[in-house]
Design a protein around this motif. Structure first.
Motif, PDB file in Angstrom:
ATOM      1  N   LYS A 299       1.085  -1.263   0.095  1.00 27.93           N
ATOM      2  CA  LYS A 299       0.101   0.028   0.204  1.00 27.93           C
ATOM      3  C   LYS A 299       1.067   1.236  -0.024  1.00 27.93           C
ATOM      4  O   LYS A 299       0.655   2.022  -0.720  1.00 27.93           O
ATOM      5  CB  LYS A 299      -1.034  -0.156   1.287  1.00 27.93           C
ATOM      6  CG  LYS A 299      -1.739   1.070   1.276  1.00 27.93           C
ATOM      7  CD  LYS A 299      -1.343   2.349   2.328  1.00 27.93           C
ATOM      8  CE  LYS A 299      -0.858   2.053   3.551  1.00 27.93           C
ATOM      9  NZ  LYS A 299       0.013   3.289   4.154  1.00 27.93           N
ATOM     10  N   THR A 300       1.772   1.218   0.956  1.00 25.59           N
ATOM     11  CA  THR A 300       2.849   2.345   0.913  1.00 25.59           C
ATOM     12  C   THR A 300       3.368   2.398  -0.606  1.00 25.59           C
ATOM     13  O   THR A 300       3.571   3.835  -0.882  1.00 25.59           O
ATOM     14  CB  THR A 300       3.907   2.341   1.907  1.00 25.59           C
ATOM     15  OG1 THR A 300       3.263   2.003   3.197  1.00 25.59           O
ATOM     16  CG2 THR A 300       4.891   3.439   2.240  1.00 25.59           C
ATOM     17  N   ALA A 301       4.012   1.733  -1.118  1.00 20.37           N
ATOM     18  CA  ALA A 301       4.578   1.669  -2.384  1.00 20.37           C
ATOM     19  C   ALA A 301       3.777   2.241  -3.370  1.00 20.37           C
ATOM     20  O   ALA A 301       3.990   3.048  -4.225  1.00 20.37           O
ATOM     21  CB  ALA A 301       5.107   0.327  -2.949  1.00 20.37           C
TER      22      ALA A 301
ATOM     23  N   THR B 141      12.253   5.551  -1.596  1.00 17.65           N
ATOM     24  CA  THR B 141      12.758   5.897  -2.770  1.00 17.65           C
ATOM     25  C   THR B 141      12.125   4.723  -3.732  1.00 17.65           C
ATOM     26  O   THR B 141      11.660   3.607  -3.316  1.00 17.65           O
ATOM     27  CB  THR B 141      14.316   5.529  -2.950  1.00 17.65           C
ATOM     28  OG1 THR B 141      14.773   6.192  -4.120  1.00 17.65           O
ATOM     29  CG2 THR B 141      14.745   4.475  -2.525  1.00 17.65           C
ATOM     30  N   SER B 142      12.160   5.015  -4.791  1.00 22.25           N
ATOM     31  CA  SER B 142      11.720   4.038  -5.961  1.00 22.25           C
ATOM     32  C   SER B 142      12.401   4.073  -7.230  1.00 22.25           C
ATOM     33  O   SER B 142      12.674   5.164  -7.579  1.00 22.25           O
ATOM     34  CB  SER B 142      10.036   4.104  -6.077  1.00 22.25           C
ATOM     35  OG  SER B 142       9.639   5.275  -6.443  1.00 22.25           O
TER      36      SER B 142
ATOM     37  N   ILE C  89      11.607   1.296   1.507  1.00 23.96           N
ATOM     38  CA  ILE C  89      11.210   2.044   2.463  1.00 23.96           C
ATOM     39  C   ILE C  89      11.836   1.718   4.050  1.00 23.96           C
ATOM     40  O   ILE C  89      12.106   0.788   4.205  1.00 23.96           O
ATOM     41  CB  ILE C  89       9.462   1.669   2.919  1.00 23.96           C
ATOM     42  CG1 ILE C  89       8.648   1.854   1.654  1.00 23.96           C
ATOM     43  CG2 ILE C  89       9.052   2.482   4.030  1.00 23.96           C
ATOM     44  CD1 ILE C  89       7.353   0.761   1.657  1.00 23.96           C
ATOM     45  N   LEU C  90      12.137   2.753   4.370  1.00 24.41           N
ATOM     46  CA  LEU C  90      13.181   3.001   5.523  1.00 24.41           C
ATOM     47  C   LEU C  90      12.421   3.552   6.740  1.00 24.41           C
ATOM     48  O   LEU C  90      12.075   4.758   6.559  1.00 24.41           O
ATOM     49  CB  LEU C  90      14.443   3.629   5.275  1.00 24.41           C
ATOM     50  CG  LEU C  90      15.608   3.712   6.433  1.00 24.41           C
ATOM     51  CD1 LEU C  90      15.996   2.340   6.738  1.00 24.41           C
ATOM     52  CD2 LEU C  90      16.611   4.667   5.989  1.00 24.41           C
TER      53      LEU C  90
ATOM     54  N   LEU D 230      13.941  -1.942   7.096  1.00 23.19           N
ATOM     55  CA  LEU D 230      14.166  -1.544   5.667  1.00 23.19           C
ATOM     56  C   LEU D 230      12.981  -2.372   4.929  1.00 23.19           C
ATOM     57  O   LEU D 230      13.063  -3.734   5.067  1.00 23.19           O
ATOM     58  CB  LEU D 230      15.426  -1.774   5.200  1.00 23.19           C
ATOM     59  CG  LEU D 230      15.777  -1.517   3.486  1.00 23.19           C
ATOM     60  CD1 LEU D 230      16.529  -0.380   3.559  1.00 23.19           C
ATOM     61  CD2 LEU D 230      16.291  -2.714   2.884  1.00 23.19           C
ATOM     62  N   LEU D 231      12.192  -1.997   4.184  1.00 22.43           N
ATOM     63  CA  LEU D 231      11.336  -2.850   3.578  1.00 22.43           C
ATOM     64  C   LEU D 231      11.611  -2.359   1.854  1.00 22.43           C
ATOM     65  O   LEU D 231      11.541  -1.402   1.523  1.00 22.43           O
ATOM     66  CB  LEU D 231       9.788  -2.421   3.581  1.00 22.43           C
ATOM     67  CG  LEU D 231       9.383  -2.660   5.301  1.00 22.43           C
ATOM     68  CD1 LEU D 231       9.108  -1.197   6.015  1.00 22.43           C
ATOM     69  CD2 LEU D 231       7.874  -3.236   5.431  1.00 22.43           C
TER      70      LEU D 231
END
Length: 180
Positions: free
Chosen positions: A54-56, A104-105, A125-126, A131-132
């Motif tokens: 969801k966050t991504a 970041t992506s 995601i940090l 870290l994900l």
């Protein structure tokens, strides 16, 4: 501090299922970000992976790319059933630096034998020490879910990352052996 806002989310979703998903993950993320060793059962892996995806998806809307990687159907499946896109992998890692929070992506193209090119989206995601990594692919040729294989080589990454989606073990231990 600056506040990022995405206009891709309606108020009903933001205050409904997304808020519930955030609340369900706060206790778990709170411990992991402070580097507390934690076993994660199947349900915790599933819920945390849903939150990461969801966050991504929301972060992707902030990057103002012309073409979104995630389809409307994939976003609907996540919202309605917390079902991740079929060719998406989520890993957890341990960050050894002094980061607080960040995301970041980037998009990737990946050569696939006999199928041409797969288009991918990777989002990192940090949060403190947690870290994900969310990695999703779309293939140029229709493929069955069971044909999907992780497009990375084993080795050092096995010591640095713990896969939580698709779930491969009923219980995993965080943090992994090594740190990034």
């Amino acid at each position: 501090s600056p506040k990022l806002q995405s206009r891709c989310v309606c108020g009903r979703c933001n205050n409904g299922w997304m808020s519930q998903l955030e609340s369900a993950n706060i206790p778990l993320v709170g411990g992991l970000m402070r580097d507390i060793a934690t076993p994660l059962n199947n349900l915790q892996q599933f819920t945390m992976a849903g939150w990461a995806i969801k966050t991504a998806m929301v972060f992707e809307s902030l990057t103002r790319v012309r073409h979104c990687h995630y389809t409307r159907d994939e976003r609907h499946e996540l919202r309605s059933f917390l079902r991740p896109p079929p060719t998406t992998i989520v890993w957890l890692g341990r960050f050894s630096g002094r980061g607080n929070i960040g995301c970041t992506s980037h998009t990737v193209s990946y050569a696939v034998a006999d199928d041409g090119v797969a288009n991918g989206y990777a989002c990192t995601i940090l949060i403190g020490r947690l870290l994900l990594q969310v990695f999703s692919l779309h293939f140029s040729v229709n493929r069955e879910e069971e044909d999907f294989h992780v497009p990375v080589k084993n080795g050092i990454w096995d010591r640095l990352l713990v896969q939580i989606s698709p779930c491969v073990n009923y219980s995993v231990l965080w943090p992994p052996e090594g740190s990034i």
